[in-house]
Design an enzyme around this catalytic site. Structure first.
Site, mmCIF file in Angstrom:
data_model
loop_
_atom_site.group_PDB
_atom_site.id
_atom_site.type_symbol
_atom_site.label_atom_id
_atom_site.label_comp_id
_atom_site.label_asym_id
_atom_site.label_seq_id
_atom_site.Cartn_x
_atom_site.Cartn_y
_atom_site.Cartn_z
ATOM 1 N N CYS A 101 11.190 -5.152 -22.261
ATOM 2 C CA CYS A 101 12.482 -4.496 -22.061
ATOM 3 C C CYS A 101 13.352 -5.360 -21.150
ATOM 4 O O CYS A 101 12.913 -5.780 -20.078
ATOM 5 C CB CYS A 101 12.258 -3.123 -21.423
ATOM 6 S SG CYS A 101 13.792 -2.334 -20.893
ATOM 7 N N CYS A 104 13.895 -3.370 -17.622
ATOM 8 C CA CYS A 104 12.833 -3.050 -16.656
ATOM 9 C C CYS A 104 11.554 -3.869 -16.818
ATOM 10 O O CYS A 104 10.653 -3.750 -15.997
ATOM 11 C CB CYS A 104 12.494 -1.566 -16.734
ATOM 12 S SG CYS A 104 11.474 -1.127 -18.157
ATOM 13 N N CYS A 150 13.262 2.749 -24.248
ATOM 14 C CA CYS A 150 12.153 2.182 -23.475
ATOM 15 C C CYS A 150 11.355 3.306 -22.820
ATOM 16 O O CYS A 150 11.921 4.198 -22.190
ATOM 17 C CB CYS A 150 12.703 1.230 -22.412
ATOM 18 S SG CYS A 150 11.447 0.693 -21.250
ATOM 19 N N CYS A 153 11.939 2.951 -18.657
ATOM 20 C CA CYS A 153 13.241 3.144 -17.995
ATOM 21 C C CYS A 153 14.194 4.020 -18.793
ATOM 22 O O CYS A 153 15.262 4.362 -18.298
ATOM 23 C CB CYS A 153 13.893 1.794 -17.702
ATOM 24 S SG CYS A 153 14.572 0.962 -19.161
ATOM 25 N N CYS A 173 14.274 -0.967 -35.373
ATOM 26 C CA CYS A 173 15.442 -1.833 -35.496
ATOM 27 C C CYS A 173 16.065 -1.974 -34.108
ATOM 28 O O CYS A 173 16.671 -1.030 -33.597
ATOM 29 C CB CYS A 173 16.406 -1.181 -36.485
ATOM 30 S SG CYS A 173 17.877 -2.160 -36.782
HETATM 31 FE FE FE Z 1 12.871 -0.486 -19.856
#
Ligand code: FE
Length: 186
Positions: A101, A104, A150, A153, A173
């Site tokens: 991510c 984070c 995510c 986060c 996607c």
């Molecule tokens: Fe994240």
């Protein structure tokens, strides 16, 4: 005679076994519940929340994210903006590595789950683990879609569709800008 030898062996080995077993228990008690990752730590200057080894969930305000994210990442990940297709840095790469991510550092996908999609965004058929990606129903733009966020986060990553390849039939996607790719070391 054989029975005596067996008895003595057990008598000798029992304390050793107990010591080992106790050692394991003590270890478990001392370890915190949080999973310990063996990943090489990755840092992102200016973003103190970024970690690929700390799995603690983040619950930051919009203002806090605005302080630490570049404007384009912030708009996609905190306000569900979408990058234009065929413009992102990862839609057509095929290197071995891991995708994290961009907000984070949470581990999201392995390159083995990436497939060549004609949609213009990086696409995967499965997430790395159950904490990588979470979902939310998205009714914007007059469509019912599944938003992919995510798992650490809550940042917007993209959408999840049911038109992916085997074995899952799923297509994650993703916006390239929501991802950080780290190639495998050779
Ligand atoms: Fe994240």
């Amino acid at each position: 005679m054989k029975t005596t030898t067996l008895f003595l062996s057990v008598l000798f080995l029992l304390p050793l076994f107990m010591f080992t077993a106790c050692g394991q228990n003590t270890n478990k008690q001392n370890n915190p519940k949080k999973a310990i990752s063996m990943e090489t730590p990755i840092k992102k200057p200016g973003n103190q929340y970024y970690s690929n080894t700390d799995t603690t969930k983040l619950n930051l305000t919009d203002a806090e994210w605005k302080k630490v994210l570049p404007e384009d990442v912030y708009e996609v990940m905190r306000h569900a903006d979408t990058e234009r297709p065929f413009t992102g840095k990862y839609w057509n790469i095929d290197e071995k590595g891991t995708y994290y991510c961009a907000s984070c550092g949470n581990k999201l996908f392995r390159s083995g789950a990436k497939f060549a999609s004609s949609c213009g965004w990086p696409s995967f058929f499965e997430q790395d683990n159950k904490n990588s990606v979470i979902y939310k129903t998205d009714n914007t733009l007059g469509m019912e879609r599944t938003e992919a966020l995510c798992g650490r986060c809550g940042g917007h990553l993209g959408h999840l569709f049911d038109d992916g390849p085997a074995p899952t039939g799923k297509r994650y996607c993703m916006n390239s800008i929501a991802l950080d790719f780290i190639p495998d070391t050779k």
